[in-house]
Design a protein around this motif. Structure first.
Motif, short mmCIF file in Angstrom:
data_model
loop_
_atom_site.label_atom_id
_atom_site.label_comp_id
_atom_site.label_asym_id
_atom_site.label_seq_id
_atom_site.Cartn_x
_atom_site.Cartn_y
_atom_site.Cartn_z
N ALA A 381 0.84 -1.20 0.00
CA ALA A 381 0.00 0.00 0.00
C ALA A 381 0.87 1.25 0.00
N PRO A 382 0.70 2.12 -1.00
CA PRO A 382 1.52 3.33 -1.07
C PRO A 382 1.07 4.39 -0.06
N GLY A 383 2.03 4.98 0.64
CA GLY A 383 1.70 6.06 1.57
C GLY A 383 1.26 5.55 2.93
N ALA A 384 1.57 6.32 3.95
CA ALA A 384 1.26 5.93 5.32
C ALA A 384 -0.24 5.87 5.57
N VAL A 385 -0.98 6.87 5.04
CA VAL A 385 -2.42 6.94 5.29
C VAL A 385 -3.14 5.76 4.63
N PHE A 386 -2.85 5.52 3.35
CA PHE A 386 -3.50 4.42 2.65
C PHE A 386 -3.06 3.08 3.23
N GLY A 387 -1.80 3.01 3.65
CA GLY A 387 -1.29 1.78 4.25
C GLY A 387 -2.05 1.43 5.52
N THR A 388 -2.31 2.44 6.34
CA THR A 388 -3.07 2.22 7.57
C THR A 388 -4.50 1.79 7.25
N ALA A 389 -5.11 2.47 6.27
CA ALA A 389 -6.48 2.12 5.87
C ALA A 389 -6.55 0.70 5.35
N ALA A 390 -5.57 0.30 4.54
CA ALA A 390 -5.55 -1.05 3.98
C ALA A 390 -5.40 -2.10 5.09
N GLN A 391 -4.53 -1.82 6.05
CA GLN A 391 -4.35 -2.74 7.17
C GLN A 391 -5.64 -2.84 7.99
N PHE A 392 -6.29 -1.71 8.19
CA PHE A 392 -7.53 -1.70 8.98
C PHE A 392 -8.61 -2.54 8.30
N ILE A 393 -8.81 -2.34 7.00
CA ILE A 393 -9.87 -3.05 6.28
C ILE A 393 -9.61 -4.55 6.24
N THR A 394 -8.36 -4.94 5.96
CA THR A 394 -8.06 -6.37 5.91
C THR A 394 -8.15 -7.00 7.29
N ALA A 395 -7.71 -6.30 8.33
CA ALA A 395 -7.83 -6.82 9.69
C ALA A 395 -9.29 -6.92 10.10
N PHE A 396 -10.10 -5.95 9.68
CA PHE A 396 -11.54 -5.97 9.99
C PHE A 396 -12.21 -7.14 9.28
N GLY A 397 -11.77 -7.40 8.04
CA GLY A 397 -12.29 -8.57 7.32
C GLY A 397 -11.97 -9.85 8.07
N TYR A 398 -10.78 -9.91 8.63
CA TYR A 398 -10.38 -11.07 9.43
C TYR A 398 -11.27 -11.21 10.67
N VAL A 399 -11.65 -10.07 11.27
CA VAL A 399 -12.56 -10.08 12.42
C VAL A 399 -13.87 -10.76 12.04
N LEU A 400 -14.44 -10.35 10.90
CA LEU A 400 -15.70 -10.92 10.45
C LEU A 400 -15.54 -12.40 10.11
N PHE A 401 -14.42 -12.76 9.48
CA PHE A 401 -14.16 -14.17 9.17
C PHE A 401 -14.20 -15.00 10.44
N ALA A 402 -13.47 -14.53 11.46
CA ALA A 402 -13.35 -15.29 12.71
C ALA A 402 -14.68 -15.36 13.46
N HIS A 403 -15.41 -14.24 13.48
CA HIS A 403 -16.65 -14.22 14.27
C HIS A 403 -17.75 -15.06 13.62
N THR A 404 -17.87 -15.02 12.30
CA THR A 404 -18.90 -15.84 11.65
C THR A 404 -18.57 -17.32 11.78
N THR A 405 -17.29 -17.66 11.79
CA THR A 405 -16.90 -19.06 12.02
C THR A 405 -17.29 -19.49 13.43
N LEU A 406 -17.10 -18.59 14.37
CA LEU A 406 -17.44 -18.87 15.78
C LEU A 406 -18.92 -19.19 15.93
N ILE A 407 -19.79 -18.34 15.41
CA ILE A 407 -21.22 -18.59 15.57
C ILE A 407 -21.67 -19.76 14.70
N GLY A 408 -20.97 -19.98 13.58
CA GLY A 408 -21.30 -21.11 12.74
C GLY A 408 -21.06 -22.44 13.44
N MET A 409 -19.98 -22.52 14.19
CA MET A 409 -19.65 -23.75 14.91
C MET A 409 -20.71 -24.10 15.95
N ILE A 410 -21.18 -23.10 16.68
CA ILE A 410 -22.21 -23.35 17.69
C ILE A 410 -23.51 -23.78 17.01
#
Length: 516
Positions: A381-410
């Motif tokens: 990701a070019p630039g500090a601002v866009f780099g932070t935004a890209a990290q945030f969005i991908t990490a947030f996607g990981y949050v949703l991945f993990a949480h939906t798997t959690l409720i799916g298992m139950i």
């Protein structure tokens, strides 16, 4: 509190050598390990890949011939008072399938086996589509009605295919419930680490596990999980209907932007993947078998084809023919591995961290999968601002991945236990055990700063038990899958009854009687 956690960890210590031996068997035997290429594969992996190849041949490459049909079924608007629409069932299965493995699994495969591991993930996914098709068809054939919902999956078709012995259904239910529930502390850990990563990116600092941020995460996670799970499958599907498209679109859009910004790296990516598939870099062990074994193992563990873990979701759909949900499940494996895992692979490979061509030290970060992935995102990701935004969005996607798997298992544990008893009190008990006890337990582990490694071994053991139970059963049921498939192709999906496959299917016969 720490003393209690340590006691639990020590209690399950006896599972470590057992799990290691079974998962690696027979690669842990010297004579077998000395066999070129084959010696890299455990019995479980050979069983999964073999089933995929078998079903691909027997169905005449159903994952290709009816791929388009799966798309048509998926986008067709269907409303039913009984069961879920094929799309909702697809989202429910995707909630379970698209999880942390799509990021840390791919990252782990590449960090150990090199870029070539991604090629072998594609190979495993291609054959895995046929396996997913077969188990989804079996789930549909032998599904049952529970009120205004459908229930089914491994314990149900397993019982029918094993001479309709109730004991077999109960045993399979217990195995699956143990698998799902014992994975909850680990999935809770994934949610914590991902939300913590998002907080770190936003605040440009690193929060400790004893910080107020982590306590807030614990409260929100536990309360939201209880609120969703206690509402039953219908509420869970409302959540997955909303979250799965969001997480898939957010994640793929962000990675697609990173790819566009690094178009000059595309030739390098494909060169590294295809070359590395057969000639891995020395840094990854220098052996062809390393990339192959890592790619196939991680691919199968990510898309879950053959594990029986998505069969509960497949059974909940209201279809006109059992094969229809099979076509839809083919798309699930395609989305999981061919799209999302490939995009994750793009990030890792194109960032060049593993080659030492970036400012990030490979040796110091390769063992930490999520930080490694986020570091790769920042490099692209070019630039500090866009780099932070890209990290945030991908990490947030990981949050949703993990949480939906959690409720799916139950939710899937709830469906599985209905093979033992359809008493509502039993269902409520599973919800309470999962959402109100094991998820808070996982949260307390994180807050205490303890890694219960031995508990992970226990969940790995039950995961293996599900694989070893499911694959032989779906092979036993292959004749029914083939007959159902031939009937669909011959009649273009006309009315399905027991007469088609030669074994009693209560729901489909009742459905035909209601038509008459």
């Amino acid at each position: 509190m720490n003393g209690i956690f340590e006691m639990i960890n020590n209690f399950f210590e006896f599972m470590v050598p057992i799990t290691d031996f079974l998962w690696e068997f027979p690669t842990n035997l010297a004579w077998y390990a000395s066999i070129p290429v084959l010696g890299k594969f455990s019995f479980a992996i050979i069983l999964l890949v073999g089933a995929g190849i078998y079903y691909t041949i027997k169905t005449r490459f159903i994952q290709i011939s009816h791929f388009r049909k799966g798309l048509q079924i998926l986008i067709k608007k269907k409303v039913s008072d009984t069961g879920l629409s094929p799309l909702s069932a697809f989202f429910l299965s995707s909630a379970m399938r698209i999880g942390p493995g799509n990021i840390i699994g791919v990252t782990g495969a590449i960090s150990v086996g090199g870029p070539g591991a991604l090629f072998w993930m594609w190979v495993s996914a291609f054959f895995g589509m046929a396996t997913a098709y077969s188990e989804a068809v079996l789930a549909q054939i032998f599904k049952e009605k529970k009120g205004n919902e459908f229930v089914g999956g491994l314990p149900f078709y397993g019982q029918k295919l094993l001479a309709d012995k109730k004991g077999a259904g109960i045993f399979l239910s217990i195995v699956f419930v143990m698998y799902a529930l014992l994975c909850l502390p680990g999935q809770t850990f994934h949610v914590f680490t991902s939300v913590g990563a998002v907080a770190d990116v936003v605040a440009h600092t690193t929060f400790g596990r004893q910080s107020a941020v982590y306590y807030v995460i614990a409260i929100v996670l536990v309360v939201s999980t209880i609120a969703i799970i206690m509402g039953g499958i219908k509420r869970v599907t409302k959540v997955t209907d909303a979250l799965v498209p969001v997480m898939a679109v957010l994640y793929t859009l962000m990675i697609f932007i990173l790819i566009l910004l690094n178009l000059d790296q595309i030739p390098y990516f494909f060169g590294a993947v295809f070359t590395g598939a057969f000639k891995p870099e020395a840094i990854f062990g220098g052996g062809f078998g390393v990339a192959l074994a890592q790619g196939i193992k991680r691919g199968l563990m990510s898309n879950e084809a053959g594990q029986g873990t998505i069969t509960m979701a497949a059974a909940t759909a209201d279809n006109d023919h059992p094969c229809e949900q099979g076509f839809v499940q083919v798309l699930g494996v395609f989305l999981d591995t061919m799209i999302i895992c490939t995009m994750s692979g793009f990030v890792i490979v194109m960032a060049h961290i593993w080659t030492g061509d970036s400012s990030v030290a490979w040796d110091s970060i390769k063992a930490s999968k999520l930080p490694l992935y986020l570091a790769s995102v920042k490099v692209l990701a070019p630039g500090a601002v866009f780099g932070t935004a890209a990290q945030f969005i991908t990490a947030f996607g990981y949050v949703l991945f993990a949480h939906t798997t959690l409720i799916g298992m139950i939710s899937f544990a709830e469906i599985a236990v209905s093979r033992i008893s359809k008493d509502r009190r039993v269902t409520i008990g599973i919800r309470i055990l999962g959402a109100c006890i094991l998820v808070p337990f996982g949260a307390l582990i994180v807050l205490a700063g303890i890694e219960l490694g031995n508990l992970w071994y226990l969940s790995d053991f039950t995961n293996l038990m599900v694989v070893l139970a499911n694959v032989p059963i779906i092979l036993i049921g292959s004749k029914y899958v083939i007959k159902a498939t031939d009937h669909y192709i011959r009649t273009k999906g006309e009315r399905f009854t027991s007469e088609v496959i030669g074994i009693k299917t209560d729901y489909w016969d009742t459905k035909e009687e209601e038509r008459i």
